[in-house]
Design an enzyme around this catalytic site. Structure first.
Site, PDB file in Angstrom:
ATOM      1  N   PHE A 105       0.840  -1.188   0.000  1.00 33.39           N
ATOM      2  CA  PHE A 105       0.000   0.000   0.000  1.00 33.39           C
ATOM      3  C   PHE A 105       0.880   1.245   0.000  1.00 33.39           C
ATOM      4  O   PHE A 105       2.002   1.250   0.485  1.00 33.39           O
ATOM      5  CB  PHE A 105      -0.926   0.002   1.218  1.00 33.39           C
ATOM      6  CG  PHE A 105      -1.857   1.183   1.274  1.00 33.39           C
ATOM      7  CD1 PHE A 105      -2.795   1.402   0.277  1.00 33.39           C
ATOM      8  CD2 PHE A 105      -1.783   2.089   2.318  1.00 33.39           C
ATOM      9  CE1 PHE A 105      -3.643   2.502   0.315  1.00 33.39           C
ATOM     10  CE2 PHE A 105      -2.621   3.185   2.379  1.00 33.39           C
ATOM     11  CZ  PHE A 105      -3.556   3.392   1.368  1.00 33.39           C
ATOM     12  N   ASP A 176       6.546  -3.222   8.873  1.00 32.35           N
ATOM     13  CA  ASP A 176       5.201  -2.754   8.541  1.00 32.35           C
ATOM     14  C   ASP A 176       4.275  -3.956   8.693  1.00 32.35           C
ATOM     15  O   ASP A 176       4.165  -4.796   7.799  1.00 32.35           O
ATOM     16  CB  ASP A 176       5.167  -2.188   7.126  1.00 32.35           C
ATOM     17  CG  ASP A 176       3.803  -1.606   6.749  1.00 32.35           C
ATOM     18  OD1 ASP A 176       2.796  -1.971   7.395  1.00 32.35           O
ATOM     19  OD2 ASP A 176       3.742  -0.811   5.794  1.00 32.35           O
ATOM     20  N   HIS A 179      -0.916  -5.493   8.092  1.00 29.60           N
ATOM     21  CA  HIS A 179      -1.769  -6.633   7.718  1.00 29.60           C
ATOM     22  C   HIS A 179      -1.620  -7.816   8.679  1.00 29.60           C
ATOM     23  O   HIS A 179      -2.259  -8.849   8.449  1.00 29.60           O
ATOM     24  CB  HIS A 179      -1.391  -7.138   6.323  1.00 29.60           C
ATOM     25  CG  HIS A 179      -1.772  -6.249   5.198  1.00 29.60           C
ATOM     26  ND1 HIS A 179      -1.538  -6.586   3.870  1.00 29.60           N
ATOM     27  CD2 HIS A 179      -2.391  -5.047   5.168  1.00 29.60           C
ATOM     28  CE1 HIS A 179      -1.979  -5.628   3.081  1.00 29.60           C
ATOM     29  NE2 HIS A 179      -2.497  -4.672   3.855  1.00 29.60           N
ATOM     30  N   GLN A 202      -7.070   0.676  10.711  1.00 29.47           N
ATOM     31  CA  GLN A 202      -8.043   1.210   9.751  1.00 29.47           C
ATOM     32  C   GLN A 202      -9.209   0.229   9.593  1.00 29.47           C
ATOM     33  O   GLN A 202      -9.122  -0.928   9.982  1.00 29.47           O
ATOM     34  CB  GLN A 202      -7.303   1.471   8.429  1.00 29.47           C
ATOM     35  CG  GLN A 202      -8.138   1.945   7.267  1.00 29.47           C
ATOM     36  CD  GLN A 202      -8.626   0.793   6.403  1.00 29.47           C
ATOM     37  OE1 GLN A 202      -8.135  -0.330   6.489  1.00 29.47           O
ATOM     38  NE2 GLN A 202      -9.622   1.074   5.591  1.00 29.47           N
ATOM     39  N   LYS A 205      -8.931  -3.511   8.649  1.00 27.14           N
ATOM     40  CA  LYS A 205      -7.888  -4.328   9.267  1.00 27.14           C
ATOM     41  C   LYS A 205      -8.463  -5.355  10.241  1.00 27.14           C
ATOM     42  O   LYS A 205      -9.588  -5.239  10.720  1.00 27.14           O
ATOM     43  CB  LYS A 205      -6.868  -3.437   9.972  1.00 27.14           C
ATOM     44  CG  LYS A 205      -6.147  -2.472   9.034  1.00 27.14           C
ATOM     45  CD  LYS A 205      -5.422  -3.192   7.906  1.00 27.14           C
ATOM     46  CE  LYS A 205      -4.502  -2.261   7.117  1.00 27.14           C
ATOM     47  NZ  LYS A 205      -5.231  -1.283   6.298  1.00 27.14           N
ATOM     48  N   ARG A 234       6.147  17.180  23.378  1.00 24.07           N
ATOM     49  CA  ARG A 234       6.361  17.277  24.828  1.00 24.07           C
ATOM     50  C   ARG A 234       7.229  16.118  25.313  1.00 24.07           C
ATOM     51  O   ARG A 234       7.359  15.094  24.639  1.00 24.07           O
ATOM     52  CB  ARG A 234       5.020  17.247  25.566  1.00 24.07           C
ATOM     53  CG  ARG A 234       4.082  18.399  25.237  1.00 24.07           C
ATOM     54  CD  ARG A 234       2.800  18.283  26.049  1.00 24.07           C
ATOM     55  NE  ARG A 234       1.926  19.429  25.837  1.00 24.07           N
ATOM     56  CZ  ARG A 234       0.883  19.443  24.998  1.00 24.07           C
ATOM     57  NH1 ARG A 234       0.572  18.357  24.295  1.00 24.07           N
ATOM     58  NH2 ARG A 234       0.155  20.523  24.862  1.00 24.07           N
ATOM     59  N   TYR A 241       3.512  23.204  28.333  1.00 21.68           N
ATOM     60  CA  TYR A 241       3.803  24.031  27.173  1.00 21.68           C
ATOM     61  C   TYR A 241       5.290  24.040  26.814  1.00 21.68           C
ATOM     62  O   TYR A 241       5.757  24.959  26.153  1.00 21.68           O
ATOM     63  CB  TYR A 241       3.276  25.453  27.380  1.00 21.68           C
ATOM     64  CG  TYR A 241       1.764  25.497  27.287  1.00 21.68           C
ATOM     65  CD1 TYR A 241       1.110  25.185  26.096  1.00 21.68           C
ATOM     66  CD2 TYR A 241       0.994  25.838  28.394  1.00 21.68           C
ATOM     67  CE1 TYR A 241      -0.266  25.200  26.010  1.00 21.68           C
ATOM     68  CE2 TYR A 241      -0.399  25.860  28.316  1.00 21.68           C
ATOM     69  CZ  TYR A 241      -1.027  25.546  27.123  1.00 21.68           C
ATOM     70  OH  TYR A 241      -2.391  25.560  27.040  1.00 21.68           O
ATOM     71  N   ARG A 251      -2.352  11.202  18.884  1.00 20.63           N
ATOM     72  CA  ARG A 251      -2.735  10.273  19.947  1.00 20.63           C
ATOM     73  C   ARG A 251      -3.975   9.439  19.578  1.00 20.63           C
ATOM     74  O   ARG A 251      -4.923   9.944  18.984  1.00 20.63           O
ATOM     75  CB  ARG A 251      -3.022  11.040  21.234  1.00 20.63           C
ATOM     76  CG  ARG A 251      -1.852  11.890  21.726  1.00 20.63           C
ATOM     77  CD  ARG A 251      -2.196  12.649  22.990  1.00 20.63           C
ATOM     78  NE  ARG A 251      -3.240  13.646  22.790  1.00 20.63           N
ATOM     79  CZ  ARG A 251      -3.017  14.936  22.564  1.00 20.63           C
ATOM     80  NH1 ARG A 251      -1.771  15.397  22.484  1.00 20.63           N
ATOM     81  NH2 ARG A 251      -4.005  15.788  22.418  1.00 20.63           N
TER      82      ARG A 251
END
Length: 422
Positions: A105, A176, A179, A202, A205, A234, A241, A251
């Protein structure tokens, strides 16, 4: 192929008005069950809907990483970002090369572009359609910094040889595993062989929260860098900050984590079901001239089966194109599709076939890359031959798998009629 002209409505292809082999549905995906619904409700009622160290996210990260044999897990917004975070954490960027397979992909390669490095495409092996170690070694240059093998369709790449190559050339190995949820190589879960393992959640999957991703590693320092990249730069010790590096809000939410934690509990059972279904299909489809299920390396102790893949030879079907074959199967009630239609380097993002780094922010001293020089013969053959059946179909019964074989036999017997009609 021994083709006969259909004489009854049952023999006539459904694509030409005959009765489909199958009218019943297939297992629903994404899976909605009481455990997932309860988990989301509990997360909502807890009142923490998203946080870098949210309680449900943290529990899922630990459970998923532990399941795959890694010390650290990081839930992120999608699989592409998972790969980018792995690359950024390793300091890979402008002027660097990363070897990726030509049959995968888009995200495997565009994640490399996303960190301002250059994807170098290598061919895949002819048995399993995963990154070919010989092609990888031939593609290594002084600029190469990493290899990203894809465990395509859930079958692990050759992790023995690829890991050895990474050590030999001083390269990072990033798996990767988009799958390959739960897949294993010589009894060890994928994702734990490389310095990083990356997954996608996704919608299609084998574990899904609609979207989402995961990064795992057993390197403590890299885990902290990855955490910072996914949390706006962070650090755990810094003030809210304080942003020490260029990161982003990548996240995974508490809701997504809750759904995925519930699905992780079902993964082993689903892996067993898919493995059994694949064995039935292997045996049945192999009897049909012109259909060849992909092989399985004996070192692959668990196949993730995000896809069931087989090769299609149109010559055995009277010249019926692959797209005509899959259309005929669809009409018989069998979900099937052609695989990737062209090698990845020929996709639109690389369409100019001469990728000029100066126009896209790369180091201007880096030579332009002419992808038109590439010849990936195995990738090209798979782009022309492979047929896919999606993973949720494999959650059906043995009788459901028999329907797939029956439908393929029906299309084979009526291939001449289908060719005449097109």
């Amino acid at each position: 192929m021994t083709a006969t002209r259909p004489t009854t409505d049952a023999d006539r292809p459904a694509l030409l008005g005959g009765t489909p082999v199958r009218s019943a549905g297939w297992p629903a995906w994404p899976p909605v069950n009481d455990a997932a619904v309860r988990a989301v409700i509990e997360a909502a009622e807890a009142g923490i809907w998203s946080a870098a160290d949210g309680p449900v996210k943290t529990e899922f990260e630990r459970a998923f990483a532990s399941y795959h044999g890694a010390r650290h897990g990081l839930g992120v917004c999608n699989g592409t970002i998972a790969l980018e975070i792995a690359l950024k954490s390793l300091g890979i960027g402008s002027g660097d090369e990363v070897i990726v397979p030509g049959y995968t992909f888009l995200a495997t390669a565009t994640s490399v572009l996303g960190v301002n490095a250059l994807p170098v495409f290598a061919d895949v092996d002819p048995e399993y359609a995963c990154l070919d170690p010989d092609a990888v070694e031939a593609a290594v240059t002084p600029r190469t910094k990493a290899i990203i093998p894809v465990h395509l369709a859930g079958h692990p790449a050759d992790l023995d040889r690829l890991a050895d190559l990474a050590v030999k050339h001083g390269l990072a190995l990033i798996e990767d595993a988009a799958h390959a949820h739960g897949a294993s190589w010589r009894g060890r879960r994928v994702g734990s062989f490389g310095i990083f393992g990356c997954w996608s959640f996704q919608a299609s999957k084998n574990m899904t929260a609609g979207e989402g991703g995961m990064v795992v590693t057993s390197d403590d320092e890299l885990a902290e860098r990855a955490w910072s990249f996914h949390h706006c730069g962070r650090s755990r010790a810094g003030a809210w900050y304080d942003h020490g590096i260029l990161g982003g809000n990548y996240r995974l939410t508490e809701f997504q984590s809750a759904i995925l934690l519930a699905q992780l509990a079902d993964l082993d059972e689903q892996l067993e079901r898919r493995e059994r279904s694949a064995r039935v299909l292997d045996e049945g489809l192999a009897r049909i001239t012109g259909l060849t299920p992909l092989g399985r390396d004996p070192r692959c102790t668990t196949h993730g089966y995000h896809l069931y893949q087989f090769r299609y030879d149109p010559n055995a079907f009277g010249g019926l194109p692959r797209e005509g074959f899959t259309a005929a199967l669809n009409a018989e009630g069998i979900p099937a599709s052609p695989g990737y239609g062209v090698p990845l380097d020929r996709q639109g993002v690389f369409a100019q076939r001469r990728f000029d780094q100066r126009a896209t922010g790369f180091d201007p001293s880096y030579p332009a890359t002419d992808y038109g020089r590439l010849h990936l013969p195995v990738t090209e053959r798979f782009c022309a031959e492979l047929v896919w059946i999606p993973q949720q179909v494999l959650l059906g019964s043995d009788a459901d798998m028999a329907d797939i074989v029956t439908a393929a036999e029906k299309v084979s017997a009526a291939a001449d009629t289908l060719v005449e009609a097109t």
